[in-house]
Design a protein around this motif. Structure first.
Motif, PDB file in Angstrom:
ATOM      1  N   THR A  98       0.841  -1.184   0.000  1.00 26.87           N
ATOM      2  CA  THR A  98       0.000   0.000   0.000  1.00 26.87           C
ATOM      3  C   THR A  98       0.882   1.242   0.000  1.00 26.87           C
ATOM      4  O   THR A  98       1.869   1.311   0.744  1.00 26.87           O
ATOM      5  N   GLN A  99       0.514   2.234  -0.824  1.00 24.35           N
ATOM      6  CA  GLN A  99       1.356   3.404  -0.948  1.00 24.35           C
ATOM      7  C   GLN A  99       1.376   4.198   0.344  1.00 24.35           C
ATOM      8  O   GLN A  99       0.394   4.258   1.068  1.00 24.35           O
ATOM      9  N   ARG A 100       2.471   4.814   0.631  1.00 20.21           N
ATOM     10  CA  ARG A 100       2.694   5.509   1.884  1.00 20.21           C
ATOM     11  C   ARG A 100       1.748   6.693   2.058  1.00 20.21           C
ATOM     12  O   ARG A 100       1.216   6.920   3.139  1.00 20.21           O
ATOM     13  N   VAL A 101       1.511   7.457   1.004  1.00 22.90           N
ATOM     14  CA  VAL A 101       0.662   8.641   1.101  1.00 22.90           C
ATOM     15  C   VAL A 101      -0.753   8.303   0.653  1.00 22.90           C
ATOM     16  O   VAL A 101      -0.963   7.424  -0.181  1.00 22.90           O
ATOM     17  N   SER A 102      -1.711   9.013   1.191  1.00 23.43           N
ATOM     18  CA  SER A 102      -3.099   8.786   0.813  1.00 23.43           C
ATOM     19  C   SER A 102      -3.420   9.519  -0.493  1.00 23.43           C
ATOM     20  O   SER A 102      -2.753  10.497  -0.845  1.00 23.43           O
TER      21      SER A 102
END
Length: 126
Positions: A98-102
């Motif tokens: 899952t990518q670190r930033v939203s």
């Protein structure tokens, strides 16, 4: 705590298909871009595909584009990787992340992802 659980790997002959799934929990899944990476024995982990938080943007490694399709079902908190026309070179452990930033569009670098699954083995025989 964020958890990612991959499934769907296995042994398949060259030219065959597999669909990997990655079930996520512990984070608002729909707010985050997701990625698939793979690591073959003796090689570094490499990017395979990514999908944006809303699903409208997708990226692929050039050698899988046209054969693999990444998708997501935000209602099921699950991301998929449909793999067709598999080749022996696709043999690896496949990881979702899952990518670190939203609200990201997806990323190609492993460092841009903060949570990873345990991996699922894909073996393609010739």
């Amino acid at each position: 705590q964020v958890q990612l659980v991959e499934s769907g790997g296995g042994l398949v002959q060259a030219g065959g298909s597999l669909r990997l799934s990655c079930a996520a929990s512990g984070r608002t899944f729909s707010n985050y871009a997701m990625g698939w990476f793979r690591q073959a024995p003796g090689k570094e982990r490499e990017f395979v595909a990514a999908i944006s938080w809303g699903g409208g943007t997708r990226y692929y490694k050039n050698t899988v584009e046209g054969r693999f399709t990444i998708s997501r079902d935000n209602a099921k908190n699950t991301v998929y990787l449909q793999m067709n026309s598999l080749k022996p070179d696709d043999t690896a452990i496949y990881y979702c992340a899952t990518q670190r930033v939203s609200f990201g569009t997806g990323a190609l670098r492993a460092d841009d992802y903060d949570y990873w699954g345990q991996g699922t083995q894909v073996t393609v025989s010739s």
